[in-house]
Design an enzyme around this catalytic site. Structure first.
Site, mmCIF file in Angstrom:
data_model
loop_
_atom_site.group_PDB
_atom_site.id
_atom_site.type_symbol
_atom_site.label_atom_id
_atom_site.label_comp_id
_atom_site.label_asym_id
_atom_site.label_seq_id
_atom_site.Cartn_x
_atom_site.Cartn_y
_atom_site.Cartn_z
ATOM 1 N N LYS A 82 3.103 3.148 1.901
ATOM 2 C CA LYS A 82 2.560 1.837 2.246
ATOM 3 C C LYS A 82 3.256 0.676 1.549
ATOM 4 O O LYS A 82 3.278 -0.442 2.071
ATOM 5 C CB LYS A 82 1.069 1.790 1.920
ATOM 6 C CG LYS A 82 0.201 2.618 2.843
ATOM 7 C CD LYS A 82 -0.001 1.933 4.173
ATOM 8 C CE LYS A 82 -1.042 2.632 5.022
ATOM 9 N NZ LYS A 82 -1.302 1.934 6.284
ATOM 10 N N ASP A 111 -8.226 1.429 3.403
ATOM 11 C CA ASP A 111 -8.816 2.717 3.048
ATOM 12 C C ASP A 111 -8.241 3.233 1.738
ATOM 13 O O ASP A 111 -8.590 4.328 1.310
ATOM 14 C CB ASP A 111 -8.554 3.740 4.155
ATOM 15 C CG ASP A 111 -9.462 3.536 5.352
ATOM 16 O OD1 ASP A 111 -10.677 3.395 5.148
ATOM 17 O OD2 ASP A 111 -8.957 3.510 6.484
#
Length: 373
Positions: A76, A108
């Site tokens: 990410k 998340d």
């Protein structure tokens, strides 16, 4: 229109004929140069696992191991780092006073931590909204990056809504990895950031004697941003030996599979899953056209499939969390069991095929990844 390759009672599966002939423009070349200039950048490992190739009946299997990327245990970091860079450059170009801003997002886990890390490095603030069910350890990791964290008593989509509301003030910027009509530029930059991962795979496969690229790439999917980057990369290349692209989701949150099956983007009610980073109910608006046109197939897997895959990868020396292991779980259920020959044919696979699995994260606490700032 999509077509079911087997009964949904046997396997949640959808195949898209003709995807390998679709073409799009590539990601900007300067993204890779930006990441390469970061002080802690290095390509993540591409590990060959011959035992998996034998199990799956293909020539070679490689795992792109994203368990340690820019000091964090997931891929990410590539997206927010590029998106925040572009955001601050745009603000300066537009004459916005260069004071502190608050970077806001919903997550998340891994996306929020990556954004918080980038904010901390640049002397900016971060406010991260997390939905119900996110592991306390993931929340603690975001707090450790000195971000403000707000826990939302609802699903991921509700956390996104709350984050968007919070960012609708001066000196705040929403840096979200999903898009919707009216909010697409920054999510587009995040997608561009992920292109570095694909560029590394090209170079690493070439070093392994696979200069022509893979025959199949398996990618875990939440809202579809990474899958959009993968589609962009492989569908912007010449048509010779185009790779088949397989998306993998949890059965509890298969919004892309359901959208492909229906032929239009839809939202689904999500349930509990150990694949928390994939627990998303709505495809990104900018990802959807790429997924609809460029994915060869989509499959949904059970938590037990992902847990087994993570354990098997660990035995083979690859540190993978449930979301990352979904790539292997998806290929396993697609290439084995009832209807496997039909699915293999749809994906164009044979005994000499090269398969790449994108293991997008390590375990939440990865001792092999340095997390210094």
């Amino acid at each position: 229109m999509s077509e079911n390759a087997s009964s949904l009672h046997v396997l949640p599966w959808c195949v898209r004929p003709g995807a390998r002939t679709w073409r799009c423009d590539p990601a900007p070349a300067e993204v890779r140069a930006f990441h390469a200039a970061l002080p802690d950048y290095s390509p993540t490992r591409l590990t060959e696992l011959p035992s998996l190739a034998a199990e799956l009946g293909v020539g070679r299997v490689f795992v792109k191991d994203e368990s340690c990327r820019l000091g964090l245990p997931a891929f990410k970091a590539l997206g927010p780092s590029w998106a925040v860079h572009r955001t601050l450059v745009e603000r300066a170009a537009n004459g916005v006073e260069q004071g502190q801003v608050t970077l806001v997002t919903a997550t998340d886990g891994n996306h929020g931590r990556a954004l918080a890390r980038m904010a901390r490095r640049l002397g900016q603030n971060a406010h991260v909204f997390v939905p119900q069910g996110v592991h306390p350890q993931a929340v603690a990791a975001i707090v450790a990056e000195q971000a403000k964290v707000t826990e939302v008593p609802g699903p991921y989509d509700e956390a996104v809504r709350r984050a968007a509301e919070e960012a609708a003030v001066p000196d705040a910027v929403l840096v979200q990895d999903t898009a919707w009509p009216g909010y697409e530029q920054i999510p587009g930059w995040i997608v561009e950031g992920y292109s570095t991962l694909c560029a590394e795979i090209d170079e690493q496969l070439a070093a392994e004697g696979v200069a022509e690229g893979p025959d199949l790439v398996s990618v875990p999917v939440g809202v579809g941003s990474l899958a959009q980057a993968v589609v962009t990369h492989y569908r912007s290349r010449p048509s010779e030996r185009a790779a088949a692209l397989l998306s993998v989701e949890p059965e509890a949150a298969a919004c892309v599979l359901e959208s492909l099956t229906r032929g239009e983007p839809v939202s689904v009610d999500t349930g509990d899953t150990i694949m928390a980073g994939l627990n998303c109910g709505t495809p990104s608006s900018i990802a959807w056209p790429y997924l609809r046109a460029g994915l060869d197939a989509a499959v949904a897997v059970a938590d037990s499939d992902s847990a087994r895959a993570a354990g098997d990868l660990a035995v083979l020396g690859v540190s993978s969390g449930p979301c990352g292991a979904a790539a292997l779980a998806g290929v396993r259920v697609a290439l084995t069991g009832v209807g496997a020959e039909e699915r293999r044919t749809a994906l164009g696979l044979g005994p000499s095929s090269v398969v790449v699995l994108l293991s997008t994260e390590g375990p939440a606490a990865n001792p092999h990844c340095t997390t210094g700032h």
